[in-house]
Design a protein around this motif. Structure first.
Motif, PDB file in Angstrom:
ATOM      1  N   ILE A 280      60.814  15.867  63.994  1.00 34.35           N
ATOM      2  CA  ILE A 280      60.072  16.451  62.789  1.00 34.35           C
ATOM      3  C   ILE A 280      58.892  15.606  62.693  1.00 34.35           C
ATOM      4  CG2 ILE A 280      59.928  16.959  60.310  1.00 34.35           C
ATOM      5  CD1 ILE A 280      62.978  17.194  60.535  1.00 34.35           C
ATOM      6  N   SER A 281      58.554  14.476  62.860  1.00 37.89           N
ATOM      7  CA  SER A 281      57.665  13.390  62.593  1.00 37.89           C
ATOM      8  C   SER A 281      56.503  13.813  63.737  1.00 37.89           C
ATOM      9  CB  SER A 281      57.930  11.816  62.836  1.00 37.89           C
ATOM     10  OG  SER A 281      58.367  11.694  64.009  1.00 37.89           O
ATOM     11  N   ILE A 282      57.016  14.201  65.079  1.00 38.10           N
ATOM     12  CA  ILE A 282      56.216  14.319  66.393  1.00 38.10           C
ATOM     13  C   ILE A 282      55.547  15.883  65.824  1.00 38.10           C
ATOM     14  CG2 ILE A 282      56.010  15.090  68.635  1.00 38.10           C
ATOM     15  CD1 ILE A 282      58.387  13.055  68.925  1.00 38.10           C
ATOM     16  N   LEU A 283      56.153  16.852  65.522  1.00 37.86           N
ATOM     17  CA  LEU A 283      55.845  17.983  65.073  1.00 37.86           C
ATOM     18  C   LEU A 283      54.783  18.016  63.869  1.00 37.86           C
ATOM     19  CD1 LEU A 283      59.105  20.035  65.149  1.00 37.86           C
ATOM     20  CD2 LEU A 283      57.285  20.438  66.757  1.00 37.86           C
ATOM     21  N   ALA A 284      54.863  17.321  62.837  1.00 43.63           N
ATOM     22  CA  ALA A 284      53.973  17.105  61.683  1.00 43.63           C
ATOM     23  C   ALA A 284      52.881  16.419  62.173  1.00 43.63           C
ATOM     24  CB  ALA A 284      54.913  16.213  60.782  1.00 43.63           C
ATOM     25  N   THR A 285      52.979  15.364  63.330  1.00 45.32           N
ATOM     26  CA  THR A 285      51.731  14.674  63.493  1.00 45.32           C
ATOM     27  C   THR A 285      50.836  15.519  64.419  1.00 45.32           C
ATOM     28  OG1 THR A 285      53.020  12.378  63.724  1.00 45.32           O
ATOM     29  CG2 THR A 285      50.946  12.681  65.148  1.00 45.32           C
ATOM     30  N   HIS A 286      51.320  16.174  65.235  1.00 47.14           N
ATOM     31  CA  HIS A 286      50.721  17.394  66.045  1.00 47.14           C
ATOM     32  C   HIS A 286      49.828  18.245  65.119  1.00 47.14           C
ATOM     33  CE1 HIS A 286      50.587  20.218  69.589  1.00 47.14           C
ATOM     34  NE2 HIS A 286      49.958  21.065  68.563  1.00 47.14           N
ATOM     35  N   GLU A 287      50.595  18.909  63.979  1.00 47.78           N
ATOM     36  CA  GLU A 287      49.936  19.496  62.977  1.00 47.78           C
ATOM     37  C   GLU A 287      48.752  18.885  62.438  1.00 47.78           C
ATOM     38  OE1 GLU A 287      49.900  22.839  63.640  1.00 47.78           O
ATOM     39  OE2 GLU A 287      51.399  22.414  65.056  1.00 47.78           O
ATOM     40  N   LEU A 288      48.986  17.432  62.209  1.00 49.97           N
ATOM     41  CA  LEU A 288      48.112  16.905  61.344  1.00 49.97           C
ATOM     42  C   LEU A 288      46.934  16.404  62.246  1.00 49.97           C
ATOM     43  CD1 LEU A 288      50.445  14.293  59.391  1.00 49.97           C
ATOM     44  CD2 LEU A 288      49.017  16.015  58.321  1.00 49.97           C
ATOM     45  N   GLY A 289      46.970  16.324  63.578  1.00 54.04           N
ATOM     46  CA  GLY A 289      46.067  16.332  64.433  1.00 54.04           C
ATOM     47  C   GLY A 289      45.016  17.217  64.384  1.00 54.04           C
ATOM     48  N   GLY A 342      50.319  14.248  68.932  1.00 55.22           N
ATOM     49  CA  GLY A 342      51.760  14.394  68.920  1.00 55.22           C
ATOM     50  C   GLY A 342      52.251  13.860  70.373  1.00 55.22           C
ATOM     51  N   GLY A 343      51.414  14.056  71.405  1.00 54.46           N
ATOM     52  CA  GLY A 343      51.855  13.599  72.811  1.00 54.46           C
ATOM     53  C   GLY A 343      51.723  12.122  72.667  1.00 54.46           C
ATOM     54  N   LEU A 344      50.611  11.511  72.097  1.00 56.91           N
ATOM     55  CA  LEU A 344      50.666   9.883  71.972  1.00 56.91           C
ATOM     56  C   LEU A 344      51.918   9.244  71.277  1.00 56.91           C
ATOM     57  CD1 LEU A 344      49.079   7.423  72.718  1.00 56.91           C
ATOM     58  CD2 LEU A 344      47.658   7.827  70.206  1.00 56.91           C
TER      59      LEU A 344
END
Length: 514
Positions: A280-289, A342-344
């Motif tokens: 979930i944190s990766i998905l959220a980070t992607h969208e926050l980017g 998200g990738g980083l």
């Protein structure tokens, strides 16, 4: 033999990518060359790493970090040189423009009525020319009242000899098209004409500077009522529902990875939370980017519509622009920011998990799984070394979280439609190229789906939800700089390395598997 073929194709592909970048940079002289070298510096560590790996030589984590640090230092140094050359070039261009203006420009600028040659102005009732540049603006715009002739006459006054020389006027649905000749740098001309339009018509109309099917600059004026609309309450409700469903599927995926069905044993929630929250944190980070960069550019985004799936938790999210984009650079920045963030984070999780892995770690994994990704397999070999020669290797849960997160980013970087990768290709290479890559991606996914059902699912989602390209930006002519073009190539290259599997023969040569 198959491994040698893949290695040769990868080498050819890398050389082709660098060659295309060099070809695009040549017309810009020293400035273009240094910008191209910037993109080379970004790809250099990965080319060296995979090149050595293909020959059976692998670097340890220290070697990888040294490559990345050296690449970053070179990128920064070259960036300074690019900025210095750009400033010198801009100064020279301004001096030349001032001299030309002093020679050829009259004291008072001519207006459109006296500057343009006789125009063909069809009555407003004439339908849109189907061969005109309407394909570059949304074809699905509703046919409503045409633009009043008085407004068309007023808008003609923004044109003159100093920017865009209008030679033909064509009605376009509830707007108007002006064909003609561009006489200036697209960014400057677009800003000037937009300001003139606003001075005469207020906020009622929008000016698009695009390329028509014949490859010539064209102005399209559309009412501001055609601007993207904010999400409705129902759309926001759907976004929330999909978000809740995605949380549920991420927890279920965590349970399946741990060997049980979470919804059959909800009392074991403590076991699934670390992996589920990681996904979930990766998905959220992607969208926050996406959201952070969009805010910097003052662009509104819709709420993300997540795509839940039981296999890996989610396929990412669909996000709609609720503002017109000023230029292709803005499109690139927003599209690139999500996969980059998200990738980083995913890469950090993966490397941390590999570093923490040891005999007795929580996940006993068949080493055959590491053949599923060129990037993950090579990084695992670089960190775990001889451990991958066994049939089973124990890894930390962060390895699984990071790997799935890289899949999220890679899937969204596929160059199709309104996916992040499709938007990146559209921003850097234009709409025609983006249309070609969209078709090619769908064909490739259809072929891959014969062996992997997930590919068919993703192809269907693209076909029905994401195949349409993003609407043109207000200034569609100005291309992103070579630094962004280099970042696009790196992103697409890493997408391929995440999704492309190692062949058994190449994996055996590299010492992956018992």
């Amino acid at each position: 033999m198959t491994g040698d073929v893949i290695t040769a194709l990868a080498a050819i592909g890398a050389v082709a990518i660098l060659g295309v970048g060099y070809y695009r940079a040549r017309p810009y002289g020293r400035l273009g060359l240094f910008a191209w070298l910037q993109s080379v510096s970004l790809m250099f560590p990965w080319l060296v790493f995979f090149g050595l790996f293909a020959t059976g030589v692998y670097l340890d984590l220290v070697g990888i970090l040294l490559l990345l640090v050296g690449s970053t230092a070179a990128y920064v140094a070259l960036g300074r040189q690019v900025r210095s050359l750009a400033q010198q070039q801009n100064s020279a261009q301004q001096d030349m423009a001032q001299r030309l203006q002093d020679i050829v420009m009259p004291a008072a600028p001519l207006n459109a009525d006296s500057a343009v040659s006789p125009e063909t102005t069809p009555p407003a009732s004439i339908p849109v020319n189907p061969q005109g540049p309407s394909s570059s603006i949304e074809a699905a715009l509703p046919l409503i009242e045409p633009m009043p002739n008085a407004d068309i006459a007023t808008i003609k006054g923004i044109f003159g000899l100093d920017g865009f020389f209008a030679t033909e006027t064509l009605p376009y649905q509830n707007g108007v098209i002006f064909n003609g000749n561009l006489r200036g740098e697209p960014t400057v001309v677009h800003q000037d004409l937009t300001q003139r339009l606003h001075d005469r018509m207020g906020d009622r109309y929008r000016l698009f500077l695009i390329e028509n099917p014949e490859g010539r600059p064209t102005i399209v004026i559309l009412p501001s009522s055609n601007d993207p609309q904010p999400s409705t309450p129902f759309q926001k409700f759907v976004a929330v529902a999909l978000g809740i469903a995605t949380i549920a599927t991420c927890l279920e995926t965590a349970g399946l990875l741990l060997g049980f069905d979470f919804y059959q044993a909800p009392q074991r929630y403590r076991e699934v939370l670390p992996i589920g929250l990681g996904l979930i944190s990766i998905l959220a980070t992607h969208e926050l980017g996406h959201w952070y960069v969009a805010q910097k550019h003052q662009i509104k985004l819709s709420w993300p519509f997540f795509l839940p799936t039981w296999q890996i938790g989610a396929f990412g999210a669909l996000t709609r622009f609720e503002s017109l984009l000023p230029d292709r650079k803005t499109l690139f920045d927003i599209a690139f920011a999500g996969p980059a963030a998200g990738g980083l984070l995913s890469l950090i999780f993966l490397l941390a998990g590999l570093g923490l892995s040891h005999a007795g770690s929580a996940f006993p994994m068949p080493t055959q799984f590491f053949e599923g990704s060129v990037l993950v397999g090579t990084l695992a070999k670089a960190v775990l070394h001889e451990s991958l020669q066994q049939s089973i290797v124990d890894v930390d849960p962060l390895v699984i979280v990071g790997w799935i997160g890289l899949i999220y980013s890679a899937l969204n970087l596929m160059p199709a439609g309104c996916l992040d990768g499709g938007r990146i290709v559209q921003a850097v290479y234009g709409r025609k190229t983006a249309q070609i890559t969209t078709i090619a991606t769908l064909v490739l996914l259809t072929i891959v789906s014969l062996a992997n059902p997930l590919a068919l699912y993703w192809a269907v989602l693209i076909l029905f939800l994401q195949r349409t390209l993003e609407r043109p930006s207000l200034n569609e002519l100005t291309e992103p700089d070579d630094t962004r073009a280099g970042l696009a190539l790196v992103a697409l290259f890493l997408m391929i390395t995440v999704l492309l599997p190692l062949t058994p023969s190449l994996a055996g040569r590299l010492g992956i598997g018992g």
